[in-house]
Motif scaffolding. Structure first.
Motif, PDB file in Angstrom:
ATOM      1  N   GLN A 163     -13.393  14.286 -37.017  1.00 56.27           N
ATOM      2  CA  GLN A 163     -13.853  13.933 -38.272  1.00 56.27           C
ATOM      3  C   GLN A 163     -14.159  15.301 -39.035  1.00 56.27           C
ATOM      4  O   GLN A 163     -15.549  15.427 -39.273  1.00 56.27           O
ATOM      5  N   VAL A 165     -15.407  18.770 -41.078  1.00 58.62           N
ATOM      6  CA  VAL A 165     -16.328  18.709 -42.075  1.00 58.62           C
ATOM      7  C   VAL A 165     -16.550  20.182 -42.693  1.00 58.62           C
ATOM      8  O   VAL A 165     -16.254  21.124 -41.832  1.00 58.62           O
ATOM      9  N   ASP A 169     -20.357  22.014 -47.101  1.00 60.42           N
ATOM     10  CA  ASP A 169     -21.039  20.830 -47.102  1.00 60.42           C
ATOM     11  C   ASP A 169     -22.375  20.727 -46.186  1.00 60.42           C
ATOM     12  O   ASP A 169     -23.356  20.315 -46.666  1.00 60.42           O
ATOM     13  N   PRO A 192     -15.154  13.777 -44.643  1.00 63.02           N
ATOM     14  CA  PRO A 192     -14.805  12.390 -45.287  1.00 63.02           C
ATOM     15  C   PRO A 192     -13.529  11.578 -44.659  1.00 63.02           C
ATOM     16  O   PRO A 192     -13.641  10.425 -44.872  1.00 63.02           O
ATOM     17  N   GLU A 193     -12.967  12.043 -43.447  1.00 65.50           N
ATOM     18  CA  GLU A 193     -12.010  11.379 -42.882  1.00 65.50           C
ATOM     19  C   GLU A 193     -11.950  11.735 -41.324  1.00 65.50           C
ATOM     20  O   GLU A 193     -12.202  12.655 -40.915  1.00 65.50           O
ATOM     21  N   ALA A 238     -19.946   9.503 -43.308  1.00 66.86           N
ATOM     22  CA  ALA A 238     -19.007  10.298 -43.795  1.00 66.86           C
ATOM     23  C   ALA A 238     -19.200  10.856 -45.336  1.00 66.86           C
ATOM     24  O   ALA A 238     -18.548  10.633 -46.243  1.00 66.86           O
ATOM     25  N   THR A 239     -20.338  11.552 -45.337  1.00 61.58           N
ATOM     26  CA  THR A 239     -21.082  12.184 -46.578  1.00 61.58           C
ATOM     27  C   THR A 239     -20.389  13.543 -46.979  1.00 61.58           C
ATOM     28  O   THR A 239     -20.525  13.815 -48.208  1.00 61.58           O
ATOM     29  N   VAL A 241     -17.781  16.139 -48.271  1.00 58.86           N
ATOM     30  CA  VAL A 241     -16.526  15.801 -49.452  1.00 58.86           C
ATOM     31  C   VAL A 241     -15.251  16.666 -49.101  1.00 58.86           C
ATOM     32  O   VAL A 241     -14.317  16.293 -49.647  1.00 58.86           O
ATOM     33  N   THR A 243     -12.104  18.214 -47.706  1.00 59.12           N
ATOM     34  CA  THR A 243     -11.260  17.641 -46.892  1.00 59.12           C
ATOM     35  C   THR A 243     -10.500  18.674 -46.189  1.00 59.12           C
ATOM     36  O   THR A 243     -10.489  19.792 -46.519  1.00 59.12           O
TER      37      THR A 243
END
Length: 252
Positions: A163, A165, A169, A192-193, A238-239, A241, A243
């Protein structure tokens, strides 16, 4: 004059972004690094070795908060953190903000064990503290493919998901935490994914104009089982943003 915020590991990927955001917000910053101060830098600089403690007392003197981004990659994080904590206590107990990793309490891996031990040192330090756990950075995920660029195939761990990041962020969250009140363990921060290792490797290949077989590699052991079970993921947080594709467009 406002007290500065000290950033350990301030020349690394994450530390540099934390420093940039703090300066953009008009916050006084002191960078801790083993490297000498570059001539183009105008903010405060503390040359320090966290392993030996050389320069540490001067580095922590008079700061309002410490954002602890420095890492030995599992070769002594606990002792380095203990050295920092002891110096901070003597300097007047500034707010200590620590960046950790999602899943270190369920994935038995030497680096994660050091990070978990460091968290405990901070929690028992008597200092005002905040700990943020984040998922793997985009840079780390991309590096897993980049280091294999000369091989005819790309090996990726079978059954692993990530996931990833953005460091931006994570840095933004650390800056907000350092400028706020001590909060203890705060909610994890994930990208986010959630993506398979194979999918991420293919995205990296597309970004550099390559296409070669991606071979799943079965990894044994408890740590690998924990990764396959998703111990490194935090889909409920999943805060982030940024990608992986956005990272690849700007950095690869």
């Amino acid at each position: 004059m406002a007290k500065p915020i000290l950033v350990t590991g301030g020349t690394g990927d994450l530390g540099r972004e934390v420093v940039r955001l703090l300066l953009d917000d008009g916050v006084a910053v002191r960078v801790m690094s083993r490297r000498p101060r570059p001539p183009e830098v105008s903010h405060e600089w503390a040359r320090c070795d966290l392993r030996t403690g050389e320069g540490l007392a001067e580095a922590v003197d008079g700061v309002s908060a410490i954002v602890h981004c420095a890492s030995t990659l599992g070769r002594g994080d606990e002792q380095v953190t203990r050295n920092l904590v002891e110096a901070a206590r003597r300097a007047g107990s500034p707010h200590l903000v620590y960046i950790s990793i999602v899943g270190i309490d369920v994935i038995r891996f030497f680096y994660y064990d050091e990070k978990l031990a460091s968290e405990k040192v901070i929690e028992e330090s008597g200092l005002p503290w905040t700990v943020l756990r984040a998922t793997q950075f985009h840079e780390l995920v991309a590096r897993a493919s980049a280091v294999q660029r000369w091989l005819p195939v790309t090996f990726m761990p079978s059954g692993f998901r990530f996931q990833p990041v953005s460091t931006g962020d994570v840095a933004a969250r650390l800056v907000a935490l350092a400028c706020g009140e001590p909060s203890g363990r705060v909610p994890d921060l994930g990208g986010p994914e959630v993506r398979t290792a194979r999918d991420l490797a293919r995205a990296y290949q597309r970004s550099v104009g390559r296409r070669k077989p991606i071979v799943p590699l079965w990894l044994p052991g408890k740590a690998s089982r924990a990764f396959r079970a998703g111990g490194n993921l935090t889909p409920g947080n999943a805060t982030g943003v940024g990608t992986f594709e956005e990272f690849l467009e700007t950095r690869v």
